[in-house]
Structures are given as C-alpha cells and as structure tokens.
Design a protein around this motif. Structure first.
Motif, PDB file in Angstrom:
ATOM      1  N   VAL A   1     -43.113 -72.067  71.113  1.00 12.03           N
ATOM      2  CA  VAL A   1     -44.390 -72.271  70.421  1.00 12.03           C
ATOM      3  C   VAL A   1     -44.266 -73.483  69.509  1.00 12.03           C
ATOM      4  CG1 VAL A   1     -46.176 -71.253  68.967  1.00 12.03           C
ATOM      5  CG2 VAL A   1     -44.775 -69.766  70.424  1.00 12.03           C
ATOM      6  N   THR A   2     -44.979 -74.566  69.830  1.00  7.64           N
ATOM      7  CA  THR A   2     -44.950 -75.724  68.936  1.00  7.64           C
ATOM      8  C   THR A   2     -45.874 -75.481  67.752  1.00  7.64           C
ATOM      9  OG1 THR A   2     -46.757 -76.957  70.001  1.00  7.64           O
ATOM     10  CG2 THR A   2     -44.538 -77.211  70.928  1.00  7.64           C
TER      11      THR A   2
ATOM     12  N   ARG B   1     -42.209 -79.271  61.426  1.00 11.96           N
ATOM     13  CA  ARG B   1     -41.512 -80.305  60.652  1.00 11.96           C
ATOM     14  C   ARG B   1     -40.816 -79.765  59.411  1.00 11.96           C
ATOM     15  NH1 ARG B   1     -46.323 -84.623  60.240  1.00 11.96           N
ATOM     16  NH2 ARG B   1     -47.437 -82.658  59.962  1.00 11.96           N
ATOM     17  N   SER B   2     -41.190 -78.570  58.964  1.00  9.63           N
ATOM     18  CA  SER B   2     -40.621 -78.013  57.732  1.00  9.63           C
ATOM     19  C   SER B   2     -39.587 -76.928  58.043  1.00  9.63           C
ATOM     20  CB  SER B   2     -41.738 -77.426  56.861  1.00  9.63           C
ATOM     21  OG  SER B   2     -41.206 -76.668  55.800  1.00  9.63           O
TER      22      SER B   2
ATOM     23  N   GLN C   1     -38.041 -75.166  55.864  1.00  6.25           N
ATOM     24  CA  GLN C   1     -38.309 -74.050  54.955  1.00  6.25           C
ATOM     25  C   GLN C   1     -39.370 -73.116  55.531  1.00  6.25           C
ATOM     26  OE1 GLN C   1     -39.580 -75.252  51.046  1.00  6.25           O
ATOM     27  NE2 GLN C   1     -39.397 -73.194  50.185  1.00  6.25           N
ATOM     28  N   LYS C   2     -40.440 -73.680  56.067  1.00  4.52           N
ATOM     29  CA  LYS C   2     -41.504 -72.861  56.648  1.00  4.52           C
ATOM     30  C   LYS C   2     -41.032 -72.171  57.924  1.00  4.52           C
ATOM     31  CE  LYS C   2     -45.515 -75.300  54.748  1.00  4.52           C
ATOM     32  NZ  LYS C   2     -46.762 -76.051  55.073  1.00  4.52           N
ATOM     33  N   LEU C   3     -40.179 -72.834  58.693  1.00  2.12           N
ATOM     34  CA  LEU C   3     -39.655 -72.211  59.906  1.00  2.12           C
ATOM     35  C   LEU C   3     -38.787 -71.001  59.563  1.00  2.12           C
ATOM     36  CD1 LEU C   3     -38.667 -75.224  62.192  1.00  2.12           C
ATOM     37  CD2 LEU C   3     -40.564 -73.625  62.492  1.00  2.12           C
ATOM     38  N   THR C   4     -38.090 -71.072  58.445  1.00  2.00           N
ATOM     39  CA  THR C   4     -37.293 -69.930  58.003  1.00  2.00           C
ATOM     40  C   THR C   4     -38.192 -68.732  57.723  1.00  2.00           C
ATOM     41  OG1 THR C   4     -35.602 -71.379  57.046  1.00  2.00           O
ATOM     42  CG2 THR C   4     -35.679 -69.111  56.246  1.00  2.00           C
TER      43      THR C   4
ATOM     44  N   GLY D   1     -38.509 -80.520  63.643  1.00  6.81           N
ATOM     45  CA  GLY D   1     -38.676 -81.896  64.077  1.00  6.81           C
ATOM     46  C   GLY D   1     -40.125 -82.221  64.345  1.00  6.81           C
ATOM     47  N   ASP D   2     -40.360 -83.444  64.794  1.00  8.10           N
ATOM     48  CA  ASP D   2     -41.705 -83.971  65.008  1.00  8.10           C
ATOM     49  C   ASP D   2     -41.965 -84.070  66.514  1.00  8.10           C
ATOM     50  OD1 ASP D   2     -44.038 -85.460  65.182  1.00  8.10           O
ATOM     51  OD2 ASP D   2     -43.473 -86.838  63.572  1.00  8.10           O
ATOM     52  N   VAL D   3     -43.016 -83.418  67.000  1.00 14.59           N
ATOM     53  CA  VAL D   3     -43.286 -83.412  68.440  1.00 14.59           C
ATOM     54  C   VAL D   3     -43.779 -84.761  68.952  1.00 14.59           C
ATOM     55  CG1 VAL D   3     -43.714 -80.929  68.630  1.00 14.59           C
ATOM     56  CG2 VAL D   3     -45.618 -82.495  68.090  1.00 14.59           C
ATOM     57  N   THR D   4     -44.047 -85.715  68.069  1.00 20.02           N
ATOM     58  CA  THR D   4     -44.383 -87.053  68.546  1.00 20.02           C
ATOM     59  C   THR D   4     -43.132 -87.886  68.830  1.00 20.02           C
ATOM     60  OG1 THR D   4     -44.546 -88.011  66.323  1.00 20.02           O
ATOM     61  CG2 THR D   4     -46.544 -87.032  67.261  1.00 20.02           C
TER      62      THR D   4
END
Length: 273
Positions: A11-12, A38-39, A41-44, A65-68
């Motif tokens: 899930v991106t 990209r964060s 902290q938020k992914l945690t 990371g950045d999907v671009t």
C-alpha cells in the motif's frame, strides 16, 4: 479463513489517512503488508496499528521513501518480494494536490507545478505498476488505484490535480483491459470529501482545513446529500473489497465513486437534491 490470509499487499501512501486505514484492514484480514510513505515516524504508527489489529510485527514491512524516486520504487517492490516471497495486491494510494501559492489560477500556474503533480499522481503509478505486474501475474492478483471525484469536475483555481486524477482514471481502464488477460484485476475507488490530513498536506492552514471539513459535516449543508463527509475507513473498506477476488472477481476496470452523493450536485437536473 480470510481470503487475505498469508497474501502480500503493498500500500503506497500508507503513513496516514486512507492508506493507513487500508493497511490496517488488510493486516486485520491476515495479510502481510508493506507500508510506505515519506515519514518514518508516521509509518511506525501505521505498523503499530496493524499489529494492534492482529498482525504479527514481522508481517509488516516499513519502507520510507518517495514514490517519485524510481530507485526507491524498485527497492519497494523488490524489498516486498524479497521479504515475503510474493505480491498479491498493489494499492496505488500515494498522491497529493500540489498547490501554487503565487496567486495564479488555471493555466497561468507554472508548468513545474504540473510536472510535479503528474509525476506523483500518474507517473509513479505507471512505474510501480510496471514493476509489480510480473509478480501479480504469478499470483493472479489485483491493483486498486485511489483516484478522486475531482477527475469529473471543473476547477479554475488549481486544474492540475483534477487533470492528474483524470489521467489516473484512464490509466485504470487501460491497465484493466490489458492485464485481465494476465489474470490481474484492476479497479479504482474515487473518493469525495474524506476527513484526512489532505488539505494540511497541501500546505493550507489547519484552520481552513477544519472549516472545510466542518462545513462538509454540516447536515444542513447542500454540499453532500448524505449529510456528512467520509472517513478513511470508509474508503479502506472499498479498497479491500475490490482486492478480494472471492467478493469482487467480476468487477474489472471500474471506478467506484464514494462521495456521499456529491457528484449528484453537479447534474444540471439535480436542483431538488
């Protein structure tokens, strides 16, 4: 046994909002899930919510990371397959409205805003899908794109975001027609107003975001016939449904609008709604 037991879902844009809600529902259904944004902290936080929903910690992969960034996308898909051995579902949720604050409107907005918008909302989806398709073909999997009802609307102020979502809708149709021959189902969900951090992420003031969502939730407002805006879980449920072959196998190439009836208001004959 759940359809998603031991299946692998990527899930991106799952560090918050709709993407996070979808990741949690997939995890709750028994899937092994890659979450990305990209964060770190938020992914945690997303991972902790997946675990709270019943997933084993080792069945949630976090990749920030950045999907671009094409190199990151390659790492994202390969890292998922390396860890879990397969890929069953790709949810292309990452996206944003990139607002120009110069005061310009319409096509007066600089072309770099257009380029950045299309890069994030369309090009990244093409790239990650290209990388995922060989793996999804092996599992007879599914792709769910997250678009928007703005793909059908006119806006004179910030046109590039609606343009990008129109492109994404057409990409869904083209992918669906091609990939069904490989056993891969492709659909999209097109949300209306959903209470997320979307507006704040676009750089608008938090007070503006609060007023916007409060107005949408006003039952006296004519903005949404249902009388309220949606929440991330509303869209996440549709994403999981579209990815579940046991429930939605016959649905292919569709753009499912989930807007509380908002698009009805854009029909010239809908004055009584």
């Amino acid at each position: 046994m759940s359809f998603f037991r031991d299946k692998v879902v990527l899930v991106t844009g799952s560090s918050d909002g709709i993407g996070r809600a979808a990741a949690v529902l997939f995890a709750k259904a028994g899937a092994r899930v890659t979450v990305t944004g990209r964060s770190e902290q938020k992914l945690t936080v997303t991972k902790s919510e997946c675990v709270a929903a019943g997933a084993k910690a080792d069945n949630i992969l976090e990749l920030a990371g950045d999907v671009t960034d094409q190199q990151f996308i390659e790492k994202l898909v390969q890292g998922t397959v390396d860890k879990f051995g397969r890929l069953d579902v790709l949810v292309n949720n990452a996206g944003a409205a990139i607002i120009d604050f110069s005061g310009k409107n319409g096509l007066d907005i600089p072309i770099d805003v257009f380029d950045n918008t299309m890069d994030l909302n369309v090009r990244s989806v093409v790239l990650i899908s290209q990388l995922a398709i060989p793996h999804l073909e092996k599992t007879q999997g599914a792709i769910v794109n997250v678009s928007s009802i703005v793909s059908s609307l006119f806006t004179c102020s910030q046109p590039y975001y609606p343009m990008s979502k129109t492109c994404l809708d057409q990409l869904t149709v083209q992918m669906a027609g091609t990939l069904i021959k490989k056993g891969i189902r492709v659909n999209s969900v097109n949300p209306g107003i959903i209470r997320t951090n979307f507006i704040a992420a676009a750089g608008l003031p938090s007070e503006y975001a609060k007023q916007f969502y409060d107005k949408a939730d006003d039952k006296e407002s004519t903005q949404i016939p249902l009388g309220k805006c949606g929440v991330p879980d509303d869209i996440a449920k549709i994403i999981v449904f579209l990815a579940d072959r046991s429930q939605s196998e016959i649905i292919v190439g569709q753009r499912i609008v989930a807007d509380g009836g908002s698009l009805l208001k854009n029909n010239l004959l809908s004055a009584d709604i």
